[in-house]
Design a protein around this motif. Structure first.
Motif, PDB file in Angstrom:
ATOM      1  N   ALA A  51      20.120  41.269  50.971  1.00  0.00           N
ATOM      2  CA  ALA A  51      21.158  42.060  51.632  1.00  0.00           C
ATOM      3  C   ALA A  51      22.324  41.170  52.019  1.00  0.00           C
ATOM      4  CB  ALA A  51      20.591  42.749  52.882  1.00  0.00           C
ATOM      5  N   ALA A  52      23.479  41.783  52.187  1.00  0.00           N
ATOM      6  CA  ALA A  52      24.649  41.065  52.701  1.00  0.00           C
ATOM      7  C   ALA A  52      24.545  40.955  54.210  1.00  0.00           C
ATOM      8  CB  ALA A  52      25.935  41.790  52.311  1.00  0.00           C
TER       9      ALA A  52
ATOM     10  N   TRP B 224      28.765  39.588  58.344  1.00  0.00           N
ATOM     11  CA  TRP B 224      29.336  38.234  58.340  1.00  0.00           C
ATOM     12  C   TRP B 224      30.171  37.951  59.584  1.00  0.00           C
ATOM     13  CZ3 TRP B 224      34.062  35.563  56.652  1.00  0.00           C
ATOM     14  CH2 TRP B 224      33.818  34.217  56.325  1.00  0.00           C
TER      15      TRP B 224
ATOM     16  N   LYS C 238      21.422  44.538  62.162  1.00  0.00           N
ATOM     17  CA  LYS C 238      21.043  44.722  60.762  1.00  0.00           C
ATOM     18  C   LYS C 238      19.671  44.108  60.494  1.00  0.00           C
ATOM     19  CE  LYS C 238      22.829  44.614  56.072  1.00  0.00           C
ATOM     20  NZ  LYS C 238      24.038  44.540  55.225  1.00  0.00           N
TER      21      LYS C 238
ATOM     22  N   SER D 266      23.009  32.848  48.580  1.00  0.00           N
ATOM     23  CA  SER D 266      23.452  33.757  47.534  1.00  0.00           C
ATOM     24  C   SER D 266      23.759  32.901  46.322  1.00  0.00           C
ATOM     25  CB  SER D 266      24.701  34.537  47.949  1.00  0.00           C
ATOM     26  OG  SER D 266      25.198  35.295  46.864  1.00  0.00           O
TER      27      SER D 266
ATOM     28  N   THR E  67      23.275  38.710  49.581  1.00  0.00           N
ATOM     29  CA  THR E  67      24.365  39.070  48.682  1.00  0.00           C
ATOM     30  C   THR E  67      25.691  38.817  49.391  1.00  0.00           C
ATOM     31  OG1 THR E  67      24.479  41.382  49.399  1.00  0.00           O
ATOM     32  CG2 THR E  67      22.957  40.864  47.617  1.00  0.00           C
TER      33      THR E  67
ATOM     34  N   SER F 245      29.233  40.486  50.105  1.00  0.00           N
ATOM     35  CA  SER F 245      29.843  41.815  50.078  1.00  0.00           C
ATOM     36  C   SER F 245      31.310  41.726  49.663  1.00  0.00           C
ATOM     37  CB  SER F 245      29.740  42.464  51.461  1.00  0.00           C
ATOM     38  OG  SER F 245      30.558  41.764  52.391  1.00  0.00           O
ATOM     39  N   GLN F 246      31.850  42.847  49.228  1.00  0.00           N
ATOM     40  CA  GLN F 246      33.270  42.888  48.877  1.00  0.00           C
ATOM     41  C   GLN F 246      34.132  42.640  50.106  1.00  0.00           C
ATOM     42  OE1 GLN F 246      34.549  43.088  45.717  1.00  0.00           O
ATOM     43  NE2 GLN F 246      36.454  42.547  46.795  1.00  0.00           N
TER      44      GLN F 246
ATOM     45  N   ALA G  48      31.477  38.771  44.542  1.00  0.00           N
ATOM     46  CA  ALA G  48      30.584  39.716  45.213  1.00  0.00           C
ATOM     47  C   ALA G  48      29.257  39.777  44.449  1.00  0.00           C
ATOM     48  CB  ALA G  48      31.230  41.093  45.278  1.00  0.00           C
TER      49      ALA G  48
ATOM     50  N   ASP H 227      23.917  43.057  43.150  1.00  0.00           N
ATOM     51  CA  ASP H 227      24.765  43.560  44.228  1.00  0.00           C
ATOM     52  C   ASP H 227      24.069  44.614  45.076  1.00  0.00           C
ATOM     53  OD1 ASP H 227      24.641  45.516  42.318  1.00  0.00           O
ATOM     54  OD2 ASP H 227      26.790  45.956  42.311  1.00  0.00           O
ATOM     55  N   GLN H 228      22.767  44.766  44.876  1.00  0.00           N
ATOM     56  CA  GLN H 228      22.012  45.815  45.563  1.00  0.00           C
ATOM     57  C   GLN H 228      21.324  45.263  46.802  1.00  0.00           C
ATOM     58  OE1 GLN H 228      19.146  47.698  43.007  1.00  0.00           O
ATOM     59  NE2 GLN H 228      18.367  49.084  44.583  1.00  0.00           N
ATOM     60  N   GLU H 229      21.345  46.034  47.874  1.00  0.00           N
ATOM     61  CA  GLU H 229      20.668  45.644  49.108  1.00  0.00           C
ATOM     62  C   GLU H 229      19.337  46.376  49.230  1.00  0.00           C
ATOM     63  OE1 GLU H 229      22.812  45.469  52.732  1.00  0.00           O
ATOM     64  OE2 GLU H 229      24.731  45.042  51.778  1.00  0.00           O
TER      65      GLU H 229
END
Length: 338
Positions: A15-16, A19, A28, A193, A230, A232-233, A251, A273-275
């Motif tokens: 997961a991202a 941040w 989270k 990552s 990950t 994130s954008q 990303a 890119d999947q959490e």
């Protein structure tokens, strides 16, 4: 009559991070802990410094840029202190979930930060607080280092002998051997990552570093849980303030994995890119079969040829001491008085 070996579910995070936001990072993390418990997991493993995320800014520009953009201050302020309300909130969440958690965090201790892994038991009590022995390359501009006491394996009645290392600690042969020698059964290999400097730096990429996790499983004849964050954008939008920086960090980059003691990959995989959580059942009985072939710190070792020296004494930055009165000379007293 056969012996019943522990079998249980594990959860590995991909997961991202939230941040540079401590409170959101804790929330989270708690959500993932609750999800793991709802899926029957007895152990959850988090990526490296998931709280409050990896400091990607150190790889993208100069220290002056990081300071000027506020990243240095924000990273320090949003790192986790163990005596904080946020840490207590995490501890209580693990206790409520009734599982064991290995949480990756940037630890704030006084004026210094450390790459840390906090091992918390199902009773909410601390099993261990470990630090990465030597931060890697540019990480040394952010973090201090651990000591030999951080190379530890912990015997837990419910899940077996548990240990953890971070990122390129898995490229340190002597550190790995110190863990193998403690008969580790379940190992958490926490990664940040795998999207930095891709594709022109293979050593930082998923193929090489997942290979390090996989080799650890085979060498140590243990299960390896390899959580991976990950990017994130939203992180890219904040970090990449010039077009050329988009070539340095992308990303995605999530390649979480779980490996068995024979090197086989078990459990599902997620898109980069999947959490989510990787869930798998592990059977500690498989370790005995693997070690029958090769036990690097046992029957497959040659201590008469090569041996490891391991200093597990915790280091102290300051040693308090006082001279005994009878060791002070009268001349010294007279000189001090004058």
């Amino acid at each position: 009559m056969g012996i019943e070996h522990p079998k249980y579910r594990v959860a590995v995070v991909q997961a991202a991070p939230a941040w540079l936001d401590l409170d959101a990072s804790v929330d989270k993390s708690i959500g993932l802990i609750e999800e793991a418990a709802s899926k029957g997991a007895k152990l959850i493993a988090f990526p490296e410094v998931f709280i409050p995320g990896y400091p990607w800014h150190i790889w993208l520009d100069s220290p002056a840029w990081s300071i000027g953009r506020g990243f240095v201050q924000r990273y320090f302020d949003n790192s986790l202190a163990y005596d904080s309300p946020q840490a207590e909130k995490l501890r209580q969440a693990v206790r409520k979930a009734g599982l064991t958690a290995v949480i990756g965090l940037s630890e704030r201790d006084g004026g210094s930060l450390y790459i840390a892994q906090w091992l918390i038991g199902p009773d909410g009590e601390t099993i261990a607080k470990r630090r990465k022995l030597r931060p890697t390359h540019a990480e040394r501009t952010v973090y201090g280092e651990g000591d030999g006491s951080d190379l530890a394996v912990h015997d837990r009645a419910d899940i077996g002998r548990l240990g953890a290392l971070c990122c390129w600690e898995h490229l340190q042969p002597l550190s790995k051997y110190a863990m193998y020698a403690q008969n580790e059964q379940v190992h958490v290999a926490s990664w940040p990552s795998f999207s930095l400097y891709d594709p022109f730096a293979p050593a930082l990429g998923a193929e090489v570093n997942n290979a390090a996790s996989r080799v650890y499983a085979v060498e140590g004849s243990c299960f390896v849980l390899a959580p991976c964050a990950t990017v994130s954008q939203a992180m890219i939008d904040e970090l990449c303030d010039r077009p050329d920086k988009h070539a340095l960090l992308h990303a995605g980059g999530g390649f979480a994995a779980i490996y068995g003691p024979d090197g086989s990959q078990i459990g599902d995989k997620l898109a980069p890119d999947q959490e989510g959580l990787l869930i798998a059942e592990i059977d500690l009985g498989a370790i005995g079969v693997a070690k029958n072939a090769a036990d690097p710190a046992g029957h497959y070792s040659r201590p008469d040829v090569t041996r490891l020296l391991l200093n597990k004494k915790p280091s102290k930055r300051v040693e308090q001491f006082a001279l005994p009165v009878d060791s002070v000379e009268p001349a010294d007293i007279a000189a001090a008085a004058s």
